[in-house]
Motif scaffolding. Structure first.
Motif, PDB file in Angstrom:
ATOM      1  N   GLU A   1       0.938   4.114  -2.858  1.00  0.00           N
ATOM      2  CA  GLU A   1       0.837   5.545  -2.591  1.00  0.00           C
ATOM      3  C   GLU A   1       2.030   6.296  -3.178  1.00  0.00           C
ATOM      4  O   GLU A   1       1.899   7.407  -3.706  1.00  0.00           O
ATOM      5  CB  GLU A   1       0.747   5.790  -1.086  1.00  0.00           C
ATOM      6  CG  GLU A   1      -0.551   5.285  -0.458  1.00  0.00           C
ATOM      7  CD  GLU A   1      -0.564   5.462   1.047  1.00  0.00           C
ATOM      8  OE1 GLU A   1       0.486   5.863   1.596  1.00  0.00           O
ATOM      9  OE2 GLU A   1      -1.617   5.188   1.658  1.00  0.00           O
TER      10      GLU A   1
ATOM     11  N   ARG B   1       1.482   6.660  -6.839  1.00  0.00           N
ATOM     12  CA  ARG B   1       0.475   7.693  -7.083  1.00  0.00           C
ATOM     13  C   ARG B   1       1.089   9.089  -6.963  1.00  0.00           C
ATOM     14  O   ARG B   1       0.779  10.002  -7.744  1.00  0.00           O
ATOM     15  CB  ARG B   1      -0.692   7.526  -6.112  1.00  0.00           C
ATOM     16  CG  ARG B   1      -1.887   8.433  -6.447  1.00  0.00           C
ATOM     17  CD  ARG B   1      -3.035   8.223  -5.489  1.00  0.00           C
ATOM     18  NE  ARG B   1      -3.538   6.846  -5.552  1.00  0.00           N
ATOM     19  CZ  ARG B   1      -3.389   5.955  -4.593  1.00  0.00           C
ATOM     20  NH1 ARG B   1      -2.752   6.276  -3.470  1.00  0.00           N
ATOM     21  NH2 ARG B   1      -3.880   4.739  -4.711  1.00  0.00           N
ATOM     22  N   GLU B   2       1.980   9.253  -5.974  1.00  0.00           N
ATOM     23  CA  GLU B   2       2.664  10.540  -5.829  1.00  0.00           C
ATOM     24  C   GLU B   2       3.541  10.819  -7.047  1.00  0.00           C
ATOM     25  O   GLU B   2       3.632  11.963  -7.515  1.00  0.00           O
ATOM     26  CB  GLU B   2       3.521  10.538  -4.554  1.00  0.00           C
ATOM     27  CG  GLU B   2       2.726  10.486  -3.257  1.00  0.00           C
ATOM     28  CD  GLU B   2       1.927  11.745  -3.032  1.00  0.00           C
ATOM     29  OE1 GLU B   2       2.460  12.837  -3.249  1.00  0.00           O
ATOM     30  OE2 GLU B   2       0.738  11.637  -2.653  1.00  0.00           O
TER      31      GLU B   2
ATOM     32  N   LYS C   1       0.831  -1.202   0.000  1.00  0.00           N
ATOM     33  CA  LYS C   1       0.000   0.000   0.000  1.00  0.00           C
ATOM     34  C   LYS C   1       0.867   1.254   0.000  1.00  0.00           C
ATOM     35  O   LYS C   1       0.557   2.244  -0.680  1.00  0.00           O
ATOM     36  CB  LYS C   1      -0.923  -0.012   1.216  1.00  0.00           C
ATOM     37  CG  LYS C   1      -1.939   1.122   1.225  1.00  0.00           C
ATOM     38  CD  LYS C   1      -2.898   0.999   2.391  1.00  0.00           C
ATOM     39  CE  LYS C   1      -3.939   2.122   2.354  1.00  0.00           C
ATOM     40  NZ  LYS C   1      -4.878   2.028   3.493  1.00  0.00           N
ATOM     41  N   GLN C   2       1.967   1.200   0.754  1.00  0.00           N
ATOM     42  CA  GLN C   2       2.887   2.331   0.753  1.00  0.00           C
ATOM     43  C   GLN C   2       3.530   2.523  -0.623  1.00  0.00           C
ATOM     44  O   GLN C   2       3.685   3.648  -1.095  1.00  0.00           O
ATOM     45  CB  GLN C   2       3.969   2.114   1.814  1.00  0.00           C
ATOM     46  CG  GLN C   2       3.457   2.181   3.241  1.00  0.00           C
ATOM     47  CD  GLN C   2       4.517   1.788   4.254  1.00  0.00           C
ATOM     48  OE1 GLN C   2       5.552   1.241   3.890  1.00  0.00           O
ATOM     49  NE2 GLN C   2       4.251   2.047   5.535  1.00  0.00           N
TER      50      GLN C   2
END
Length: 348
Positions: free
Chosen positions: A80, A83-84, A76-77
């Motif tokens: 993310e 996505r960044e 999940k990290q």
């Protein structure tokens, strides 16, 4: 699937290891017990031979779930972080990823982001250079066309206006001084031709502005004013002080002066023009004032293209421009540019 498989394998490995350890402990206490003894021995009300596999299985499943949740959190990290990256923001690996397999993944992601950033920067630089080159080409084409148009106007229309002015002047001088209606009309025609000549000279100055070409700003202003005195019937008062200026500042101030004088000749109907170039309190001051018809500051003329062009030139050299005008009171334009010394450049 690989994550699930790893979790299952981890559960099986922990279960087997736990079972082996428990049986080893039992054999150390009771060497070589038979199955009946293990079945009869109870733990928590259940046969020992069943408790060992069950406890091993539960412990294995527990560790497998912990591993799965940990891997899920790490993924999940990573999601993310991706996505960044898609949004163009910098990513920062979590502290718990240091020294693990995920740390290597985060480093690769950082390298990819760095490469993407470098590529974007290079693309922007290339686009800027391309736009600047295109702008230079367009400006050169516009400049050549303006010079061509100015040359044609000077060789045709300007010469014809001069001939018409000389002819009308001769006709009016040869006629009697009586106040006949046709005489007044001929005088009016002569004045119109004279005004057209003034506007044509101002238009030629606007279309084909003289460049400094290695001369200082002061020398360029003096040559411009000398040409105006010869061609335009206007009284000129000038105060030009000598001062060292950067080439870019000189060029912009000279263009502003040319634009202002051109506007005066074309629109102001002025009989007097005052030009000032001085240095006061670490400011270069260029002032152009006339006694022409002026204009109301709230009119559209205050935001015309010519004034906007001069305003942009003043801003490009770090200066300010102020225009004050009143109907029938004339117009005054003042540009102030701060003096940048060598010490200031070093401090910057």
């Amino acid at each position: 699937m690989s994550i699930v498989l790893r979790s299952v394998l981890l559960s099986i490995a922990v279960s087997l290891l736990t079972a082996i350890l428990l049986f080893i402990a039992v054999f150390m206490v009771h060497p070589f017990p038979d199955l009946a003894t293990l079945w009869e021995r109870q733990l928590f009300g259940l046969p020992f031979i069943l408790v060992v596999p069950a406890a091993s299985l539960v412990l294995g499943v527990f560790f497998g779930l912990l591993h799965g949740f940990a891997v899920r959190r790490q993924l999940k990290q990573v999601e993310e972080g991706l996505r960044e990256m898609e949004n163009g923001r910098s990513i920062y690996p979590p502290l718990q990823a240091q020294g693990t397999e995920m740390d290597a993944l985060w480093k690769r992601m950082k390298n990819v982001q760095r490469q993407v950033t470098d590529q974007a920067r290079a693309s922007q630089k290339l686009a800027n250079e391309k736009a600047e080159d295109q702008e230079k080409i367009i400006q050169e084409m516009i400049s050549r066309e303006r010079h061509r148009l100015a040359r044609e106007l000077h060789d045709s229309v300007s010469q014809q206006l001069f001939a018409a002015s000389m002819l009308m002047s001769a006709i009016n001088e040869s006629r009697e001084a009586e106040e006949a209606p046709e005489n007044r009309q001929l005088k009016l025609v002569e004045q119109m031709i004279h005004q057209s000549q003034l506007e044509m000279r101002a238009l030629l100055l606007h279309l084909r502005p003289a460049a400094l070409k290695g001369k200082s700003l002061q020398e360029g202003i003096k040559e411009l004013l000398a040409e105006l005195v010869q061609k335009v019937p206007i009284e000129i008062h000038a105060k030009i002080e000598e001062m060292p200026l950067d080439k870019g500042v000189e060029d912009h101030l000279f263009r502003i002066l040319q634009e202002s004088v051109s506007n005066t000749l074309r629109h102001a109907k002025a009989t007097s023009l005052e030009i000032l170039l001085i240095e006061r309190e670490e400011l270069i001051i260029l002032r152009v004032a006339d006694n022409g018809v002026g204009f109301a500051m709230d009119e559209d003329k205050a935001g015309s293209y010519g004034l906007q062009n001069m305003q942009e030139r003043a801003l490009e050299i770090g200066g300010t421009m102020k225009v004050v005008s009143l109907p029938d009171k004339g117009t005054r334009l003042e540009v102030k540019v701060p003096v940048i010394s060598v010490e200031d450049d070093k401090n910057d």
